[in-house]
Design a protein around this motif. Structure first.
Motif, short mmCIF file in Angstrom:
data_model
loop_
_atom_site.label_atom_id
_atom_site.label_comp_id
_atom_site.label_asym_id
_atom_site.label_seq_id
_atom_site.Cartn_x
_atom_site.Cartn_y
_atom_site.Cartn_z
N ASN A 193 2.68 4.50 -4.01
CA ASN A 193 3.18 3.12 -3.90
C ASN A 193 3.72 2.65 -5.24
O ASN A 193 3.65 1.48 -5.58
CB ASN A 193 2.11 2.16 -3.37
CG ASN A 193 0.97 1.94 -4.34
OD1 ASN A 193 0.74 2.73 -5.25
ND2 ASN A 193 0.24 0.85 -4.16
N ASP A 217 1.07 4.63 6.36
CA ASP A 217 0.28 3.97 5.34
C ASP A 217 -1.05 4.70 5.22
O ASP A 217 -1.78 4.84 6.20
CB ASP A 217 0.07 2.51 5.76
CG ASP A 217 -0.68 1.69 4.74
OD1 ASP A 217 -1.46 2.27 3.97
OD2 ASP A 217 -0.49 0.46 4.72
N THR A 263 0.83 -1.20 0.00
CA THR A 263 0.00 0.00 0.00
C THR A 263 0.87 1.25 0.00
O THR A 263 2.02 1.23 0.42
CB THR A 263 -0.91 0.02 1.23
OG1 THR A 263 -0.10 -0.17 2.41
CG2 THR A 263 -1.95 -1.07 1.16
N ARG A 299 2.67 4.63 0.92
CA ARG A 299 3.22 5.00 2.22
C ARG A 299 4.41 5.93 2.09
O ARG A 299 4.99 6.10 1.02
CB ARG A 299 3.63 3.75 3.00
CG ARG A 299 4.74 2.95 2.33
CD ARG A 299 4.90 1.57 2.96
NE ARG A 299 3.73 0.74 2.77
CZ ARG A 299 3.48 -0.39 3.43
NH1 ARG A 299 4.33 -0.81 4.35
NH2 ARG A 299 2.42 -1.11 3.19
N SER A 330 -3.77 3.84 4.11
CA SER A 330 -4.99 3.04 4.31
C SER A 330 -5.05 2.40 5.69
O SER A 330 -5.95 1.63 5.98
CB SER A 330 -5.06 1.93 3.25
OG SER A 330 -4.02 1.00 3.44
#
Length: 373
Positions: free
Chosen positions: A366, A59, A34, A36, A61
């Protein structure tokens, strides 16, 4: 081989090198971790297989930070997720080293606390093991993190907001034990310093010490547990968030910001053999910035990315030749989107840029790109 065929083959090789030199190429985003920033990345080589391991960071998410990662294999251009079983808790700003068979991470922060926990990741077995807490240093952020070839040195850093230390410890992964480093003769407490391994000693320089920018440094010998100050004659100006790297002889320091948060256009090189600082040319140098990444290619220091004083990301860079003291701008054609908080590693032939953030704090990446100098 006839002379004509030899000349033709040589010409084709020159054409091929011309096509690929000074060029960017994207790496795969299939099964990629993901998006970051402030993550770890190391380059690994096991049994002829070259990989990059990415782990942790902010991150977009996850709340608060990631405990996930991925392995990118250069030969196949494919990603594989790292296990989260027994992985360290999610965090950002944790440094990482490659020991030859494991990646070790330690410290950093989880948004609430500065951590004194860490982990050892074996990419062949896809297994995490925790580092011992017995005798471990206080939790910290912005610390030195150096692999000596058989041991890990942790030194300095912030143990709380505004609270810097000049303490440290040596970690032995064979016995999973910690032993403290002496504070006798050590530099002043600080965080954000640069640190490199010279082959026999750890060199630390610069950073911020209890609110004050510093431009001094020292060498630490783990065999004798002794510190030796390095000269401040002709040393770089005080700065923070500067770029730094090491070429086996020269310690490279460039740009960063002064105490007024103004990006600096200059830099210096410290020769660990002669103990002399040398001024880096400013002709054709990249624009001043904070937080650039720097890698050593075997011939040049490659500087890329970072941000300006207003937090605007930068997507440019340049190569510095320490022998000729000259800069060469690198192409922006096919380059990554401007970013900071990314990682940069040298894979033996290319600089791999991955992750990071764009404008301010709400645009994580990402994706990754390979630069061939």
């Amino acid at each position: 081989m006839t002379i004509r065929r030899f000349v033709l083959c040589f010409a084709l090789l020159l054409m091929a090198s011309a096509v690929f030199a000074d060029s960017w190429a994207p790496i795969s985003v299939i099964n990629v971790p993901t998006a970051r920033t402030a993550h770890s990345a190391v380059f690994t080589r096991i049994d002829g297989t070259d990989q990059m391991i990415v782990w942790g960071g902010q991150d977009s998410s996850r709340v608060p930070f990631a405990d996930t990662g991925g392995l990118w294999k250069r030969s196949t251009n494919k990603w594989t997720a790292t296990t989260t079983t027994n992985a360290p808790s999610g965090r950002e700003g944790q440094p990482a080293v490659w020991t030859g068979h494991e990646m070790i991470i330690w410290g950093g922060d989880d948004g609430k606390n500065f951590l004194n926990t860490g982990g050892r990741y074996d990419p062949v077995q896809d297994v995490w093991r925790a580092t011992s807490l017995t005798g471990a240093p206080d939790g910290r952020f912005g610390h030195s993190f150096i692999w000596t070839g058989d041991r890990l040195i942790v030194w300095g850093g912030a143990i709380g907001f505004g609270g810097d230390v000049n303490t440290g410890a040596i970690y032995d992964p064979v016995t999973d034990t910690w032993s403290p480093t002496t504070t006798t003769g050590a530099p002043s407490a600080r965080d954000g310093q640069a640190s490199i391994w010279t082959g026999s000693q750890m060199l630390v320089w610069g950073g911020i010490s209890l609110g004050n920018f510093v431009n001094d440094g020292a060498l630490y010998d783990p065999r004798t547990d002794a510190w030796t100050a390095i000269t401040s004659v002709n040393a770089p100006r005080r700065r923070l968030f500067f770029g730094s790297a090491w070429d086996s002889t020269n310690f490279f320091v460039w740009s960063g910001v002064n105490a007024s948060f103004v990006p600096l256009p200059d830099g210096k090189i410290y020769n660990t053999r002669t103990g002399i600082w040398r001024t880096i040319s400013m002709t054709n140098a990249p624009t001043p910035r904070l937080g650039p990444t720097v890698v050593w290619s075997g011939q040049e220091f490659i500087v890329w990315g970072g941000s300006d004083a207003n937090g605007n990301p930068i997507g440019t860079g340049a190569k510095f030749n320490p022998v000729s003291n000259t800069w060469t701008t690198i192409t922006t054609t096919g380059a990554p989107a401007a970013r900071s908080g990314h990682t940069a590693i040298w894979d033996g032939a290319r600089m791999i840029i991955w992750g990071g953030s764009g404008q301010c704090c709400n645009n994580w990446f990402n994706d990754g790109f390979a630069y061939t100098p």
